[in-house]
Design a protein around this motif. Structure first.
Motif, mmCIF file in Angstrom:
data_model
loop_
_atom_site.group_PDB
_atom_site.id
_atom_site.type_symbol
_atom_site.label_atom_id
_atom_site.label_comp_id
_atom_site.label_asym_id
_atom_site.label_seq_id
_atom_site.Cartn_x
_atom_site.Cartn_y
_atom_site.Cartn_z
ATOM 1 N N GLU A 52 0.839 -1.191 0.000
ATOM 2 C CA GLU A 52 0.000 0.000 0.000
ATOM 3 C C GLU A 52 0.882 1.251 0.000
ATOM 4 O O GLU A 52 0.721 2.162 -0.797
ATOM 5 C CB GLU A 52 -0.857 -0.013 1.262
ATOM 6 C CG GLU A 52 -2.276 0.460 1.063
ATOM 7 C CD GLU A 52 -3.088 0.252 2.348
ATOM 8 O OE1 GLU A 52 -4.232 -0.175 2.238
ATOM 9 O OE2 GLU A 52 -2.565 0.513 3.461
ATOM 10 N N ASN A 53 1.844 1.248 0.895
ATOM 11 C CA ASN A 53 2.682 2.441 1.072
ATOM 12 C C ASN A 53 3.462 2.786 -0.195
ATOM 13 O O ASN A 53 3.571 3.953 -0.559
ATOM 14 C CB ASN A 53 3.639 2.224 2.235
ATOM 15 C CG ASN A 53 4.388 3.490 2.585
ATOM 16 O OD1 ASN A 53 3.816 4.443 3.101
ATOM 17 N ND2 ASN A 53 5.666 3.526 2.263
ATOM 18 N N PHE A 54 4.010 1.775 -0.851
ATOM 19 C CA PHE A 54 4.810 2.054 -2.048
ATOM 20 C C PHE A 54 3.989 1.926 -3.330
ATOM 21 O O PHE A 54 4.521 2.085 -4.426
ATOM 22 C CB PHE A 54 6.029 1.125 -2.096
ATOM 23 C CG PHE A 54 7.008 1.401 -0.977
ATOM 24 C CD1 PHE A 54 7.794 2.542 -0.986
ATOM 25 C CD2 PHE A 54 7.108 0.532 0.098
ATOM 26 C CE1 PHE A 54 8.688 2.813 0.053
ATOM 27 C CE2 PHE A 54 7.998 0.796 1.135
ATOM 28 C CZ PHE A 54 8.781 1.935 1.114
ATOM 29 N N ASP A 70 12.210 2.809 -3.203
ATOM 30 C CA ASP A 70 11.801 4.101 -2.626
ATOM 31 C C ASP A 70 11.919 4.164 -1.105
ATOM 32 O O ASP A 70 11.500 5.134 -0.486
ATOM 33 C CB ASP A 70 10.344 4.405 -3.020
ATOM 34 C CG ASP A 70 10.224 4.684 -4.507
ATOM 35 O OD1 ASP A 70 11.202 5.200 -5.079
ATOM 36 O OD2 ASP A 70 9.160 4.378 -5.081
ATOM 37 N N LEU A 119 12.820 9.016 4.876
ATOM 38 C CA LEU A 119 11.531 9.698 4.978
ATOM 39 C C LEU A 119 10.379 8.698 4.911
ATOM 40 O O LEU A 119 9.388 8.821 5.620
ATOM 41 C CB LEU A 119 11.394 10.745 3.864
ATOM 42 C CG LEU A 119 12.334 11.941 4.035
ATOM 43 C CD1 LEU A 119 12.456 12.734 2.744
ATOM 44 C CD2 LEU A 119 11.871 12.850 5.168
ATOM 45 N N GLU A 120 10.549 7.688 4.035
ATOM 46 C CA GLU A 120 9.512 6.656 3.939
ATOM 47 C C GLU A 120 9.417 5.857 5.223
ATOM 48 O O GLU A 120 8.374 5.328 5.574
ATOM 49 C CB GLU A 120 9.792 5.717 2.769
ATOM 50 C CG GLU A 120 9.316 6.238 1.440
ATOM 51 C CD GLU A 120 7.904 6.798 1.467
ATOM 52 O OE1 GLU A 120 7.043 6.265 2.190
ATOM 53 O OE2 GLU A 120 7.674 7.805 0.774
ATOM 54 N N GLN A 121 10.551 5.758 5.903
ATOM 55 C CA GLN A 121 10.585 5.031 7.167
ATOM 56 C C GLN A 121 9.517 5.583 8.134
ATOM 57 O O GLN A 121 8.846 4.829 8.827
ATOM 58 C CB GLN A 121 11.989 5.187 7.772
ATOM 59 C CG GLN A 121 12.185 4.491 9.083
ATOM 60 C CD GLN A 121 12.630 3.047 8.879
ATOM 61 O OE1 GLN A 121 12.764 2.589 7.740
ATOM 62 N NE2 GLN A 121 12.834 2.327 9.960
ATOM 63 N N ILE A 122 9.344 6.907 8.112
ATOM 64 C CA ILE A 122 8.355 7.533 9.005
ATOM 65 C C ILE A 122 6.960 6.997 8.686
ATOM 66 O O ILE A 122 6.198 6.614 9.564
ATOM 67 C CB ILE A 122 8.328 9.078 8.834
ATOM 68 C CG1 ILE A 122 9.736 9.649 8.843
ATOM 69 C CG2 ILE A 122 7.443 9.712 9.881
ATOM 70 C CD1 ILE A 122 9.791 11.164 8.583
ATOM 71 N N ASN A 123 6.656 6.954 7.381
ATOM 72 C CA ASN A 123 5.346 6.463 6.952
ATOM 73 C C ASN A 123 5.140 5.004 7.313
ATOM 74 O O ASN A 123 4.075 4.607 7.768
ATOM 75 C CB ASN A 123 5.208 6.593 5.434
ATOM 76 C CG ASN A 123 4.964 8.018 5.020
ATOM 77 O OD1 ASN A 123 3.986 8.609 5.416
ATOM 78 N ND2 ASN A 123 5.869 8.578 4.251
ATOM 79 N N ILE A 128 6.614 3.160 9.644
ATOM 80 C CA ILE A 128 6.460 2.941 11.087
ATOM 81 C C ILE A 128 5.073 3.409 11.539
ATOM 82 O O ILE A 128 4.383 2.717 12.296
ATOM 83 C CB ILE A 128 7.560 3.702 11.879
ATOM 84 C CG1 ILE A 128 8.957 3.182 11.491
ATOM 85 C CG2 ILE A 128 7.327 3.596 13.378
ATOM 86 C CD1 ILE A 128 9.329 1.844 12.061
ATOM 87 N N ALA A 129 4.651 4.564 11.029
ATOM 88 C CA ALA A 129 3.320 5.068 11.398
ATOM 89 C C ALA A 129 2.246 4.078 10.962
ATOM 90 O O ALA A 129 1.307 3.782 11.708
ATOM 91 C CB ALA A 129 3.076 6.436 10.771
ATOM 92 N N GLU A 147 2.392 0.935 13.178
ATOM 93 C CA GLU A 147 1.833 1.232 14.506
ATOM 94 C C GLU A 147 0.306 1.287 14.452
ATOM 95 O O GLU A 147 -0.375 0.784 15.344
ATOM 96 C CB GLU A 147 2.392 2.564 15.036
ATOM 97 C CG GLU A 147 3.857 2.449 15.462
ATOM 98 C CD GLU A 147 4.395 3.733 16.111
ATOM 99 O OE1 GLU A 147 5.299 3.615 16.947
ATOM 100 O OE2 GLU A 147 3.911 4.825 15.777
ATOM 101 N N ASN A 148 -0.212 1.889 13.387
ATOM 102 C CA ASN A 148 -1.660 1.984 13.226
ATOM 103 C C ASN A 148 -2.311 0.626 13.045
ATOM 104 O O ASN A 148 -3.266 0.281 13.727
ATOM 105 C CB ASN A 148 -1.996 2.839 11.992
ATOM 106 C CG ASN A 148 -2.213 4.289 12.367
ATOM 107 O OD1 ASN A 148 -2.672 4.568 13.465
ATOM 108 N ND2 ASN A 148 -1.863 5.196 11.477
ATOM 109 N N LYS A 149 -1.781 -0.149 12.091
ATOM 110 C CA LYS A 149 -2.438 -1.404 11.707
ATOM 111 C C LYS A 149 -2.357 -2.466 12.801
ATOM 112 O O LYS A 149 -3.275 -3.253 12.972
ATOM 113 C CB LYS A 149 -1.817 -1.944 10.413
ATOM 114 C CG LYS A 149 -2.281 -1.199 9.154
ATOM 115 C CD LYS A 149 -3.514 -1.867 8.521
ATOM 116 C CE LYS A 149 -4.252 -0.922 7.589
ATOM 117 N NZ LYS A 149 -3.663 -0.767 6.269
#
Lengths: 592, 84
Positions: free
Chosen positions: B16-18, B36, B40-44, B46-47, B50-52
């Motif tokens: 999903e992220n990429f 990619d 910076l993507e690392q932040i997304n 991890i977030a 953490e959410n899922k």
């Protein structure tokens, strides 16, 4: 796009940002390209990415410049060549309380605290003023959110050495400056962070790890808030609301419960919630939002509900009322048409998800948010931000009055069989003069908001309006139209660029509220007169078609121009002034 | 939750992220393997994780992760700790 329409899911947007961007770009709408420089005091990459999605969703395609990490001050003050070459349309200074250089210490005297406050404030002020001089574009500046901790406990908020007090005082100085300088727009992260939940917003893990002043999950809230300001600057606000009645403006179903049975007033909790909602709508009307009704009801029942003794909103608060059994998307279209604005300029508010879907699916681009239950209506509409005010003009406060006057004109028209007789009966008077500095704000607003009678769809900020007004090689005209029913204010603009003996028209717009009043002829007469006075031989006009301006396609032909060029992206027209015959015969002209 | 289910969910988050359905994760997958995947993507990521999974990672945990295998193990231990 649904995923980006308020109320949205922050985590879904973050997880799907690539896919969302791809889909938005594939839709290939009429994007307005804007150059946005983000000068950051922290990591801004994700703010940029998510802001891009919201802007695309509003029809604005951003091109970004991003300062190096925490170089917001250096980039702007020392004019890095990349920023100068970028020619920003907007500069967004993304700073937070992490960028306050120094806070008072407990041993500071009152004088020292004041000196420190001035020092911190002046750093920002000099930055804005430098940007103002160098770039002349609107600036968005974050205010400062509340600090992470309160060293003095509750005392921190009033003791001049407290950080909470210091942030508060610094913000006050910022606000005083913004109040006096329309081009400085404050992005209220102090409110947004509180709204999100300060404890979560202040999660310092994101600062230590990524130099982000807020968690990833809060970025959509921030970006949406910035998007609200930008879309408002570029005239993409909504203009009105079409409201359902039963269980939207009052509780209950008037056709079944009768006037005395509906919930509105102070009798109980539910009635009170509807009363408050009506009060909120009345306030929106006060800032220029047009109110209309789109309801499945017998007309007489609808009106009797508005005559309920406790109803705040009355029949004449609504510019158009559709209370019938037609489909609501048809009603929505017919309301927009009657007012002379685009259907997507009107927000649709209805408690019923089925009706919302019918309107959303039936008309592209109409916002019909899920408003939840009555105790949430105000919050949803407020957070949606369709009516974000970057400036407040006199026109905004009088708008409702103007549309009501238009209805009276319409009634008068029905009494005439000859249209020219009707126009003469209006006793119209126009004032057509070069742009007046007092109206730069309104002029910019009009250039941004007019989509239909707009020959080139070029948009001008207030700063750009000032620049053309002061440029001796430009001809500018603003037209105000009044008649016996009232004053419409400034309704038409022309900007021409003079080169030798040719004047090329860069902008010609007219507000749709004065369509078919021959105001365009009056403007043309003034333009021709002005050009003649300057020894200009030829006026050249161009029509650039967009999705929305078909109404202006034959404009130059009607003005007596000859078509000299035509392809699918433009038509070019020319008029020789020597042969010009005056066209307006129904409007009395003041000025020039 | 079994370690297999964690991999399944992680794969979904990464894809999903990429926006890339060809991503296949193994315990040895690192940022080197996905074009990619930068800091910076690392932040997304991890977030998203953490959410899922409804877990949170502290700073030290986040900094010491070397590959997807360690990530999966960490999630598993957090989920088990929850259950206790």
């Amino acid at each position: 796009m649904e995923a980006l329409n308020y109320p949205f899911s922050n985590s879904e947007i973050i997880a799907n940002k690539r896919k969302l961007k791809k889909q938005l770009l594939a839709e290939n709408g009429d994007y307005l390209e804007k150059r946005i420089a983000i000068l950051g005091g922290s990591t801004t990459n994700e703010v940029k990415n998510i802001l891009e999605l919201f802007l695309l969703n509003e029809g604005i395609q951003p091109v970004f410049y991003e300062s190096e990490y925490n170089h917001f001050y250096e980039d702007a003050m020392f004019d890095v060549p990349e920023l100068a070459a970028f020619h920003p349309d907007i500069i967004y200074i993304f700073t937070t309380n992490r960028n306050i250089g120094r806070y008072p210490s407990i041993s500071d005297s009152a004088e020292q605290v004041n000196a420190l406050l001035d020092e911190q404030y002046n750093k920002f002020r000099s930055l804005w003023e430098h940007i103002r001089e160098k770039y002349g574009c609107p600036v968005i500046q974050n205010n400062f959110e509340m600090p992470l901790y309160r060293l003095l406990g509750n005392r921190d908020c009033y003791d001049i050495r407290g950080a909470v007090r210091f942030v508060h005082d610094l913000n006050s100085k910022l606000y005083d400056y913004a109040q006096e300088n329309d081009w400085l727009n404050v992005c209220d992260i102090n409110y947004i962070s509180a709204d999100y939940g300060l404890k979560e917003w202040q999660n310092p893990k994101y600062w230590y790890m990524y130099k982000m002043p807020m968690p990833m999950d809060a970025v959509p809230d921030l970006a949406y808030n910035v998007c609200r300001i930008i879309k408002s600057i570029f005239g993409k606000n909504k203009k009105g609301i079409a409201l359902d009645l039963d269980n939207t403006l009052w509780g209950g179903v008037i056709g079944e419960d009768g006037v005395s049975g509906i919930e509105i007033g102070n009798e109980n909790a539910e009635a009170e919630a509807y009363l408050d909602f009506q009060r909120y709508l009345k306030k929106l009307q006060g800032i220029g939002v047009i109110l209309c009704i789109n309801s499945k009801n017998d007309y007489d029942n609808a009106i009797s509900g508005l005559n309920h003794p406790d109803s705040v909103l009355r029949e004449d608060d609504f510019i158009e009322i559709r209370a019938n059994w037609d489909n609501k998307d048809e009603n929505h279209r017919s309301i927009a048409k009657a007012i002379g604005i685009l259907p997507e300029s009107i927000l649709f508010i209805d408690d019923n998800p089925v009706e919302r879907d019918i309107v959303k699916n039936g008309i592209e681009g109409v916002a019909a948010p899920d408003i939840g239950s009555v105790d949430h209506y105000i919050q949803v509409i407020d957070r949606l931000g369709a009516f974000e005010k970057v400036s407040v003009s006199e026109d905004d406060t009088n708008r409702n009055q103007m549309y009501l006057e238009n209805k009276k004109r319409e009634q008068q028209r029905k009494g005439f069989t000859n249209y020219s007789d009707y126009l003469r009966s209006l006793e119209m008077e126009a004032e057509i003069v070069p742009f007046d500095a007092f109206y730069y704000g309104r002029i910019s607003q009009l250039s941004n908001k007019s989509n239909q009678y707009n020959l080139t769809a070029k948009r001008y900020t207030k700063e750009e309006i000032q620049a053309v007004s002061e440029n001796p090689d430009c001809i500018t005209l603003q037209g105000r139209l009044a008649d016996k029913f009232g004053d419409n204010g400034i309704v038409s603009l022309i900007i021409g660029k003079v080169e030798g003996s040719v004047c090329s028209i860069d902008l010609w717009v007219m507000s749709c509220r004065v369509l078919k009043r021959e105001m365009e002829f009056a403007m043309m007469d003034s333009l021709a007169g002005m050009c003649k006075g300057r020894g200009i031989a030829t006026i050249r006009g161009v029509y650039l078609p967009t999705k929305k301006n078909a109404i202006a396609m034959e404009h130059y032909g009607r003005m007596g121009f000859e078509k000299t060029y035509e392809d699918s992206t433009e038509t070019i027209w020319e008029l020789q002034i020597a042969d010009y015959q005056k066209k307006n015969s129904v409007i009395k002209i003041k000025g020039l | 939750m079994l370690i297999e289910e964690i991999y399944e969910k992680l794969t979904e988050i990464f894809r999903e992220n990429f926006d890339d359905d060809t991503i296949v994760l193994s315990p040895a997958t690192t940022a080197e393997d996905i074009e990619d995947w930068d800091s910076l993507e690392q932040i997304n990521l991890i977030a998203g994780i953490e959410n899922k999974f409804a877990v949170t990672f502290d700073i030290k945990e986040t900094l010491t992760l070397q590959n997807v295998g360690e990530m999966a193990k960490l999630i598993l231990s957090k989920l088990q700790a929850h259950r206790k």
